[in-house]
Design an enzyme around this catalytic site. Structure first.
Site, PDB file in Angstrom:
ATOM      1  N   SER A   1       0.773  -1.110  -0.117  1.00  0.00           N
ATOM      2  CA  SER A   1      -0.004  -0.007  -0.048  1.00  0.00           C
ATOM      3  C   SER A   1       0.902   1.429  -0.056  1.00  0.00           C
ATOM      4  CB  SER A   1      -0.821  -0.029   1.259  1.00  0.00           C
ATOM      5  OG  SER A   1      -1.434   1.222   1.346  1.00  0.00           O
TER       6      SER A   1
ATOM      7  N   TYR B   1      -1.703   1.070  10.439  1.00  0.00           N
ATOM      8  CA  TYR B   1      -1.699   0.121   9.327  1.00  0.00           C
ATOM      9  C   TYR B   1      -0.657   0.523   8.309  1.00  0.00           C
ATOM     10  CZ  TYR B   1      -3.595  -0.942   4.768  1.00  0.00           C
ATOM     11  OH  TYR B   1      -3.741  -1.305   3.452  1.00  0.00           O
TER      12      TYR B   1
END
Length: 252
Positions: free
Chosen positions: A144, A157
């Site tokens: 990501s 995250y």
């Protein structure tokens, strides 16, 4: 083995209900992938996903797999490779977490890290070893852009994805020349069930667009894929913004 069109004939999706994983499977089935393994926690959603792919003409089997149980990975995943070669493994599982809650409840933060990083390292190493033993194959790892730089609103995250990204890059270097191809995929904000209800970030994309980029990256044997591609330039610039200034930018 890949067919004459360069598409994998067999696919293992770790995270069998992942929207990106399923979108990728659909595109690969359209390009002659004929055998799909969907690995995930047993659930009606996993069975529905399998049935949907069967309707496209592929042979599909579900496999009970838990990212949070690394002690089972060698047995569960290793057995899949003894049943026959697997041309491509897509590591697509992960959780977004809830930043505010995770800051207040450390065990919740640990669960994010254990799923996105620890579980991925375990599963990735098992599959990489099996791919190397068979002498061919691709390991595609969903990272990501959140792992590119710590941001106030998602640093838990993001840190787990940063660790995963570095791990996958190093694994790719370790496997260079063995016949195994490792590709890291860095999507931006993806409109999906996981992000439902969250404010959309710039350069938002879709599971289908990420799947298209994965298929293109496989054909080109890319090592890193950004989705959308413009994020490569954006993140290259943001990495060098001084922290006092970065804190003031609307990138949270």
């Amino acid at each position: 083995m890949k067919d004459a069109f360069g598409a994998p004939q067999s696919l293992l999706v770790l995270g069998g209900t992942s929207e990106i994983g399923l979108a990728t499977a659909r595109r690969l089935i359209a390009r002659r992938t004929r055998s799909v393994l969907l690995a995930g926690r047993p659930s009606p959603a996993l069975e529905r996903a399998a049935e949907g792919l069967r309707e496209l003409g592929a042979g599909v089997r579900t496999v009970a797999f838990d990212a949070l149980d690394p002690s089972s990975h060698e047995e569960v995943l290793g057995k899949l490779f003894t049943d026959g070669d697997i041309d491509m493994v897509l590591l697509a599982f992960g959780v977004l977490g809830d930043q505010a809650r995770d800051e207040e409840e450390p065990l919740s933060a640990v669960r994010v890290a254990q799923t996105n990083y620890t579980g991925a390292v375990s599963a990735g190493l098992v599959c990489a070893g099996a791919l190397q033993a068979q002498g061919h194959g691709s390991l595609v790892v969903l990272s990501s852009v959140a792992g590119e730089r710590a941001r106030r609103d998602d640093f838990i995250y993001g840190s787990s994805k940063a660790g995963l990204d570095v791990f996958a890059q190093g694994l790719g270097d370790a496997l260079h020349g063995t016949g195994v191809h490792v590709m890291v995929v860095r999507p931006g904000f993806v409109r999906s069930r996981m992000t439902a209800g969250r404010e959309e970030a710039p350069f938002a994309t879709t599971p289908g667009a990420v799947a298209d980029a994965i298929v293109t990256g496989l054909r080109r044997r890319s090592e890193t894929v950004w989705v959308p591609g413009a994020l490569r330039v954006v993140m290259a610039a943001l990495r060098h913004v001084p922290r006092p200034l970065f804190r003031r930018l609307p990138v949270r």
